[in-house]
Design a protein around this motif. Structure first.
Motif, PDB file in Angstrom:
ATOM      1  N   GLN A   1       0.976  -1.089   0.044  1.00 14.84           N
ATOM      2  CA  GLN A   1      -0.012   0.478   0.158  1.00 14.84           C
ATOM      3  C   GLN A   1       0.956   1.517   0.131  1.00 14.84           C
ATOM      4  O   GLN A   1       1.611   1.514   0.812  1.00 14.84           O
ATOM      5  CB  GLN A   1      -0.581  -0.098   1.046  1.00 14.84           C
ATOM      6  CG  GLN A   1      -2.081  -0.857   1.278  1.00 14.84           C
ATOM      7  CD  GLN A   1      -3.081  -0.517  -0.187  1.00 14.84           C
ATOM      8  OE1 GLN A   1      -3.586   0.267  -0.022  1.00 14.84           O
ATOM      9  NE2 GLN A   1      -2.621  -1.216  -0.756  1.00 14.84           N
ATOM     10  N   GLY A   2       0.351   2.112  -0.656  1.00 11.43           N
ATOM     11  CA  GLY A   2       0.942   3.769  -0.563  1.00 11.43           C
ATOM     12  C   GLY A   2       2.315   3.663  -1.626  1.00 11.43           C
ATOM     13  O   GLY A   2       1.835   4.605  -2.538  1.00 11.43           O
ATOM     14  N   SER A   3       3.336   2.633  -1.817  1.00 15.01           N
ATOM     15  CA  SER A   3       4.297   2.859  -2.370  1.00 15.01           C
ATOM     16  C   SER A   3       4.170   2.056  -3.353  1.00 15.01           C
ATOM     17  O   SER A   3       4.696   2.335  -4.408  1.00 15.01           O
ATOM     18  CB  SER A   3       5.319   1.866  -1.533  1.00 15.01           C
ATOM     19  OG  SER A   3       5.568   0.964  -2.239  1.00 15.01           O
ATOM     20  N   LEU A   4       2.904   0.778  -3.585  1.00 14.46           N
ATOM     21  CA  LEU A   4       2.656   0.294  -4.836  1.00 14.46           C
ATOM     22  C   LEU A   4       3.989  -0.371  -5.723  1.00 14.46           C
ATOM     23  O   LEU A   4       4.149  -0.790  -6.728  1.00 14.46           O
ATOM     24  CB  LEU A   4       1.954   0.713  -5.916  1.00 14.46           C
ATOM     25  CG  LEU A   4       0.981   1.724  -5.558  1.00 14.46           C
ATOM     26  CD1 LEU A   4       0.284   2.706  -6.776  1.00 14.46           C
ATOM     27  CD2 LEU A   4       0.116   1.397  -4.878  1.00 14.46           C
ATOM     28  N   LEU A   5       4.626  -1.317  -3.732  1.00 13.49           N
ATOM     29  CA  LEU A   5       5.947  -2.026  -4.628  1.00 13.49           C
ATOM     30  C   LEU A   5       5.432  -3.140  -4.811  1.00 13.49           C
ATOM     31  O   LEU A   5       4.695  -3.793  -4.417  1.00 13.49           O
ATOM     32  CB  LEU A   5       6.968  -1.478  -3.572  1.00 13.49           C
ATOM     33  CG  LEU A   5       7.698   0.028  -4.180  1.00 13.49           C
ATOM     34  CD1 LEU A   5       8.678   0.285  -3.022  1.00 13.49           C
ATOM     35  CD2 LEU A   5       8.128  -0.110  -5.591  1.00 13.49           C
ATOM     36  N   ARG A   6       6.384  -3.882  -5.274  1.00 10.68           N
ATOM     37  CA  ARG A   6       6.097  -5.605  -5.627  1.00 10.68           C
ATOM     38  C   ARG A   6       7.028  -5.946  -4.731  1.00 10.68           C
ATOM     39  O   ARG A   6       8.010  -4.899  -3.789  1.00 10.68           O
ATOM     40  CB  ARG A   6       6.367  -6.037  -6.875  1.00 10.68           C
ATOM     41  CG  ARG A   6       5.803  -5.921  -8.060  1.00 10.68           C
ATOM     42  CD  ARG A   6       6.103  -6.520  -9.268  1.00 10.68           C
ATOM     43  NE  ARG A   6       7.060  -5.557  -9.829  1.00 10.68           N
ATOM     44  CZ  ARG A   6       8.392  -5.606 -10.100  1.00 10.68           C
ATOM     45  NH1 ARG A   6       9.167  -6.816  -9.648  1.00 10.68           N
ATOM     46  NH2 ARG A   6       9.309  -4.412 -10.273  1.00 10.68           N
ATOM     47  N   PRO A   7       6.489  -7.032  -3.718  1.00  9.82           N
ATOM     48  CA  PRO A   7       7.304  -7.218  -2.049  1.00  9.82           C
ATOM     49  C   PRO A   7       8.626  -7.810  -2.866  1.00  9.82           C
ATOM     50  O   PRO A   7       9.846  -7.809  -1.882  1.00  9.82           O
ATOM     51  CB  PRO A   7       6.641  -9.245  -1.720  1.00  9.82           C
ATOM     52  CG  PRO A   7       5.122  -8.512  -2.966  1.00  9.82           C
ATOM     53  CD  PRO A   7       5.089  -8.027  -4.265  1.00  9.82           C
ATOM     54  N   SER A   8       9.299  -8.076  -3.938  1.00 16.94           N
ATOM     55  CA  SER A   8      10.645  -8.266  -4.497  1.00 16.94           C
ATOM     56  C   SER A   8      11.359  -6.872  -3.873  1.00 16.94           C
ATOM     57  O   SER A   8      11.999  -7.297  -3.235  1.00 16.94           O
ATOM     58  CB  SER A   8      11.197  -8.930  -5.819  1.00 16.94           C
ATOM     59  OG  SER A   8      10.615  -7.549  -6.200  1.00 16.94           O
ATOM     60  N   GLN A   9      10.603  -5.517  -4.455  1.00 16.42           N
ATOM     61  CA  GLN A   9      11.868  -4.378  -4.450  1.00 16.42           C
ATOM     62  C   GLN A   9      11.486  -3.592  -2.935  1.00 16.42           C
ATOM     63  O   GLN A   9      12.352  -3.590  -2.289  1.00 16.42           O
ATOM     64  CB  GLN A   9      10.380  -4.089  -5.068  1.00 16.42           C
ATOM     65  CG  GLN A   9      10.398  -3.704  -6.780  1.00 16.42           C
ATOM     66  CD  GLN A   9       9.479  -2.855  -7.629  1.00 16.42           C
ATOM     67  OE1 GLN A   9       8.121  -2.952  -6.776  1.00 16.42           O
ATOM     68  NE2 GLN A   9       9.782  -2.349  -8.786  1.00 16.42           N
TER      69      GLN A   9
END
Ligand code: 13P
Length: 317
Positions: A99-107
């Protein structure tokens, strides 16, 4: 899923430390040698050792497996980062988006644990079935082809087939996006719709997943594989899938708040819907099913009204 991965690795001859944050939970597992809450009836094989001390778990390890719901991922990693040796490869089995950053888990893993090779595992992989040794096929992907192949070979057994795919973005996004369609499929079931509705939803859901993934650099072919349509089928038809089950209750008239207050199980499709919908609007990607689900989950739109709007909306052609 963390416990299922530990069982899988232990069965293929690996020494495994299973770490969980709460000492009471580890004591419970140690007492019964079973994860009664999430995987009842599956004994934890002897090579699995249990600890709530991250240093004890990570010391001397060849691989860190991360199986933390995306909403708690960053905070949990931040709390244990000092205990994780630098450079040790990581395998993420997390299917979501932060949430918020919209990053994928690996990131998120890379940001919190520092530079290290990271592979993701995705595909139709219910923990309940893997832990019971029922056949499953999955796909691994990441920037290091050597690590992907090593993990593929180490995890493959007569009951668990692992493919490797160079499309790390697509494999990771497929696992996140199918959760959103899984909740929508549950709503179809809860509303008492039939096979036609569900097949239409899955097909158009897959089109939406593919559109989103390719806009972010994934290969469209990945969505026709295990991490796309494969996982979509498992999630949308499973009697015990968390996302489908949550949607089913929404379709029968419960609210998200009521459901979340009644179960500890995390349905990743809920936060992922919010994140993907926000990103799709930002990037101008057409995602009508995701947008309709956002309105149902967070804006109190009655599901039947959302369905009619979806069916009658103008198509661009
Ligand atoms: P569900 O519990 O929603 O089915 O998700 C689990 C999963 O990712 C299966 O591959």
């Amino acid at each position: 899923m963390g416990t299922a991965m530990a069982v899988l690795l232990a069965r293929s001859g690996h020494e495994v430390w299973l770490w969980a944050r709460r000492p009471e939970f580890i004591a419970e597992l140690a007492g019964s040698r079973e994860n009664a809450r999430y995987l009842p009836g599956v004994p934890l094989p002897e090579p699995i050792r249990l600890t709530s001390d991250p240093e004890q778990a990570a010391r001397g390890s060849d691989l860190i497996v991360a199986a933390i719901p995306s909403s708690y991922l960053r905070a949990t990693l931040r709390a244990v980062a000092g205990a994780i040796p630098p450079g040790v490869p990581a395998l993420s089995v997390i299917k979501g988006i932060e949430q918020g950053s919209l990053l994928r888990p690996s990131q998120v893993i890379r940001e919190e644990l520092g530079p290290r090779p990271i592979t993701v595992l995705s595909g139709p992989s219910h923990a309940e079935e893997i832990a019971r040794g029922l056949p499953a096929s999955v796909v691994v992907a990441g920037e290091s082809p050597e690590l992907n192949v090593l993990i593929r070979d180490e995890l493959t057994t007569g009951r668990f087939r692992v493919y490797s795919n160079p499309d790390a973005v697509g494999v990771e996004l497929g696992g996140a996006l199918k959760n959103v369609i899984g909740v929508a499929a549950g709503i179809c079931d809860g509303l008492g719709f039939g096979d036609n509705a569900k097949a239409g939803l899955l097909t158009r859901g897959l089109a939406e997943m593919t559109r989103f993934g390719t806009a972010l650099g994934a290969s469209p072919a990945t969505f026709l594989g295990l991490a796309g349509v494969g996982d979509l089928i498992t999630t949308c038809f499973s009697p015990f899938g968390r996302n489908r089950a949550l949607g089913d209750r929404i379709g029968r008239g419960e609210t998200l708040e009521q459901i979340e207050a009644s179960t500890p199980k995390v349905a990743e499709g809920v936060p992922t819907c919010r994140g993907v919908d926000a990103m799709a609007r930002q990037l101008g990607i057409e995602m009508p099913i995701t947008a309709a689900l956002r309105e149902i989950l967070f804006e109190s739109k009655p599901p039947l009204e959302a369905v009619s709007e979806l069916m009658e909306r103008q198509t661009k052609d």
